[in-house]
Design a protein around this motif. Structure first.
Motif, PDB file in Angstrom:
ATOM      1  N   SER A  53       1.062  -1.233  -0.133  1.00  0.00           N
ATOM      2  CA  SER A  53       0.347   0.180  -0.456  1.00  0.00           C
ATOM      3  C   SER A  53       0.730   1.691   0.025  1.00  0.00           C
ATOM      4  O   SER A  53       1.732   1.402   1.179  1.00  0.00           O
ATOM      5  CB  SER A  53      -0.419   0.405   1.449  1.00  0.00           C
ATOM      6  N   VAL A  87     -13.941  11.452   6.199  1.00  0.00           N
ATOM      7  CA  VAL A  87     -12.989  10.430   6.542  1.00  0.00           C
ATOM      8  C   VAL A  87     -12.512  10.734   7.700  1.00  0.00           C
ATOM      9  O   VAL A  87     -11.450  11.482   7.946  1.00  0.00           O
ATOM     10  CB  VAL A  87     -11.856   9.568   5.571  1.00  0.00           C
ATOM     11  N   LYS A  94      -6.239   0.014  11.954  1.00  0.00           N
ATOM     12  CA  LYS A  94      -6.822  -0.448  10.489  1.00  0.00           C
ATOM     13  C   LYS A  94      -8.491  -0.213  10.062  1.00  0.00           C
ATOM     14  O   LYS A  94      -9.037  -0.194   8.868  1.00  0.00           O
ATOM     15  CB  LYS A  94      -6.447  -1.854  10.303  1.00  0.00           C
ATOM     16  N   VAL A 103     -14.710   1.245   7.778  1.00  0.00           N
ATOM     17  CA  VAL A 103     -14.083   0.331   7.086  1.00  0.00           C
ATOM     18  C   VAL A 103     -12.620  -0.025   7.667  1.00  0.00           C
ATOM     19  O   VAL A 103     -12.076   0.970   7.851  1.00  0.00           O
ATOM     20  CB  VAL A 103     -13.825   0.908   5.829  1.00  0.00           C
ATOM     21  N   LEU A 105      -8.892  -0.892   6.567  1.00  0.00           N
ATOM     22  CA  LEU A 105      -8.062  -0.815   5.717  1.00  0.00           C
ATOM     23  C   LEU A 105      -6.877  -1.781   5.819  1.00  0.00           C
ATOM     24  O   LEU A 105      -6.419  -2.670   7.152  1.00  0.00           O
ATOM     25  CB  LEU A 105      -6.908   0.132   5.976  1.00  0.00           C
ATOM     26  N   GLU A 106      -6.213  -2.036   4.686  1.00  0.00           N
ATOM     27  CA  GLU A 106      -5.235  -3.714   5.156  1.00  0.00           C
ATOM     28  C   GLU A 106      -3.770  -2.724   5.490  1.00  0.00           C
ATOM     29  O   GLU A 106      -3.321  -3.748   6.363  1.00  0.00           O
ATOM     30  CB  GLU A 106      -4.896  -3.702   3.705  1.00  0.00           C
ATOM     31  N   PRO A 119      -3.034   5.824   4.069  1.00  0.00           N
ATOM     32  CA  PRO A 119      -2.808   5.051   2.008  1.00  0.00           C
ATOM     33  C   PRO A 119      -3.868   6.060   1.483  1.00  0.00           C
ATOM     34  O   PRO A 119      -4.612   6.337   1.520  1.00  0.00           O
ATOM     35  CB  PRO A 119      -3.721   4.453   2.850  1.00  0.00           C
ATOM     36  N   ARG A 121      -4.627   5.581  -1.814  1.00  0.00           N
ATOM     37  CA  ARG A 121      -5.664   5.200  -2.660  1.00  0.00           C
ATOM     38  C   ARG A 121      -6.668   4.936  -2.027  1.00  0.00           C
ATOM     39  O   ARG A 121      -7.800   6.198  -2.179  1.00  0.00           O
ATOM     40  CB  ARG A 121      -5.595   3.497  -3.729  1.00  0.00           C
ATOM     41  N   PHE A 122      -6.831   4.447  -0.754  1.00  0.00           N
ATOM     42  CA  PHE A 122      -7.924   4.703   0.481  1.00  0.00           C
ATOM     43  C   PHE A 122      -9.125   5.892   0.298  1.00  0.00           C
ATOM     44  O   PHE A 122     -10.075   6.134   0.142  1.00  0.00           O
ATOM     45  CB  PHE A 122      -8.020   4.339   1.360  1.00  0.00           C
ATOM     46  N   GLU A 125      -9.726   8.094  -3.622  1.00  0.00           N
ATOM     47  CA  GLU A 125     -11.541   7.506  -4.255  1.00  0.00           C
ATOM     48  C   GLU A 125     -12.367   7.740  -3.156  1.00  0.00           C
ATOM     49  O   GLU A 125     -13.239   7.824  -3.293  1.00  0.00           O
ATOM     50  CB  GLU A 125     -10.903   5.856  -3.981  1.00  0.00           C
ATOM     51  N   ARG A 126     -11.920   7.646  -1.885  1.00  0.00           N
ATOM     52  CA  ARG A 126     -13.037   8.256  -0.980  1.00  0.00           C
ATOM     53  C   ARG A 126     -13.598   9.492  -1.856  1.00  0.00           C
ATOM     54  O   ARG A 126     -14.904  10.226  -1.146  1.00  0.00           O
ATOM     55  CB  ARG A 126     -12.825   8.183   0.434  1.00  0.00           C
TER      56      ARG A 126
END
Length: 483
Positions: A53, A87, A94, A103, A105-106, A119, A121-122, A125-126
């Motif tokens: 990530s 967010v 996580k 939600v 997270l990895e 992160p 990408r997370f 994208e949100r």
């Protein structure tokens, strides 16, 4: 003694679980570039990759998303807010809250050099951003998603519309035999064709690609994507013309080129002021080279790079390495036999140039092997070995040292374990000199244990050595995107 060992294990576990050391508990890579809408970001703390990530400073991301960031040091909590989205994340946790819903997270947010890393990408994208990863250049790109509204056609300029000529006075119909007299005034010259506004031509033939625009300056940004292999060309500050290659463009379109390199060309008005062109590649390792650029024209050629791969047969000459107790097999002989088989297999690949640190029973020093690989600016370095311990241990191990080498080591290990059938002893980090000081992705392979009876018999077998060589070649080709 046993009590001391237990105490040490407890201390180690406590150290690894300490919140301030979150990064130490993960595999971290730092050579990552971050772009937002074509602009490279250079935050004080650079992006990192943690267990697959990408993490970056939250303020660097939020600043370009137009979001507000609030940090609560007591709760180690960061809130990223926009009018329609909130967010909430905690360092080392996580579980994330998005508009009241939880939600997972990895990889959790973490603190690095005083910055809160989240992160990418997370978060992106949100907030409606598209996230693209290019493994070749280790680049993550955030781009605003394209508006579905087609680009309106340009409104004609009234001043450019010719005025109607005055209505002519009626004249007598000439007799057929009469020759009309010249009017004395020359007829108006034909109006030259108006060059289209925007990108109006994307043409590919053979190994060439040409892009033309009737307005704006072409300043292409190029990056690569894999699975499937693509080249992306972004043209910031550009718009599509009403027609591309003579056909109505709309907001997007496709072109079927006559090219040995490109399967399909797709283009779109990606954002209101950026055109995106995507080339679907026939050859996974194809690359784009800029040949010429003018204000309104860019020409590229496609080519396949020839990779330099250094194969290092460990030990040699005065240094025999490990030895087997039953068959009298010396490690240096096994290493060289496998290395020579690897060279023979790779020689058939026109995309790869093989360089051997030794091709006979000689002993280049460790520093000489490193210097050779670095001096030719090799793309990969593979050192081949066999192991020895106490006669009971057996199996295959793969070593790496630098962060850039980890993924290469994982790929090589996967192929090697499948080929040997030995116990999987994992991918390990160690500062062996030849993989510590080489500047390219490097790995050291311990194929098996010479002093283990089961491993020893196979390591002495020529057919088995061929299997090992084929596995090494498969790993190299997969890493380079040639498989």
């Amino acid at each position: 003694m046993r009590k001391w060992c237990v105490a040490l294990l407890v201390l180690a576990a406590a150290w690894l679980s300490h919140p301030a050391d979150t990064e130490a508990a993960y595999a971290v890579s730092t050579d990552v570039k971050l772009f937002v809408n074509g602009q490279r970001l250079n935050p004080e703390v650079p992006p990192i990759i943690v267990d697959g990530s990408t993490l970056a400073p939250v303020r660097a991301i939020a600043e370009h998303l137009g979001a507000e960031v609030k940090w609560d040091p007591n709760e180690r909590r960061v809130d990223v807010r926009m009018p329609n989205k909130v967010v909430t994340m905690h360092v080392d946790r996580k579980t994330v809250t998005v508009d009241g819903s939880q939600v997972q997270l990895e990889v959790p947010p973490m603190i690095k050099d005083g910055s809160t890393m989240v992160p990418v990408r997370f978060v992106a994208e949100r907030f409606g951003m598209l996230v693209l990863w290019d493994d070749w250049t280790r680049t993550v790109s955030l781009v605003a998603k394209a508006s579905p509204t087609p680009t309106p056609a340009a409104t004609p300029n009234p001043s450019a519309t010719p005025k109607p000529s005055a209505t002519p006075s009626p004249t007598a119909t000439p007799k057929p035999s009469a020759t009309p007299k010249p009017s004395g005034k020359p007829s108006a010259a034909p109006t030259p064709a108006v060059q289209p506004e925007g990108v109006y031509a994307i043409e590919a033939a053979g190994d060439k690609l040409e892009i033309k625009s009737g307005s704006g300056k072409l300043e292409p940004n190029v990056f690569y994507l894999s699975n499937p292999s693509r080249v992306v060309i972004d043209l910031p500050g550009s718009r599509l013309a009403s027609e591309v290659n003579g056909r109505t463009a709309g907001a997007s379109g496709e072109i079927e080129p006559k090219s040995d390199w490109i399967g399909k060309i797709r283009y779109s008005q990606y954002t209101k002021d950026q055109v995106r062109i995507v080339l679907d590649l026939k050859a996974s390792n194809a690359r784009l080279r800029e040949e010429a650029r003018e204000a309104n024209r860019a020409v590229f050629s496609l080519f396949a790079p020839r990779y330099k791969v250094v194969i290092d047969a460990g030990h040699g000459g005065k240094d025999p390495g490990a030895s087997s107790p039953n068959l009298g097999l010396q490690e240096k002989e096994f290493n060289l036999a496998v290395a020579n088989k690897v060279q023979s297999l790779l020689a058939a690949d026109k995309n790869i140039e093989v360089v051997m640190t030794r091709d006979g029973d000689t002993y280049p020093t460790l520093d000489e092997r490193v210097e050779l690989a670095n001096s030719i600016q090799a793309d990969l370095f593979v050192s081949i070995h066999a192991n020895k311990y106490n006669g009971k241990v057996q199996g295959t191990e793969t070593y790496y040292y630098t962060d850039q080498s980890l993924n290469f080591a994982k790929i090589m290990h996967k192929h090697l374990v499948a080929a040997t059938g030995f116990a999987d002893r994992g991918v390990r980090k160690n500062n062996f000199r030849v993989i510590t000081y080489t500047t390219m992705p490097s790995t050291l392979l311990e194929v098996g244990y010479l002093d283990n009876p089961d491993n020893e018999a196979k390591l002495a077998d020529d057919a088995f050595r061929g299997q090992v060589a084929a596995a090494i070649v498969a790993g190299i080709r997969e890493y380079l995107g040639l498989s």
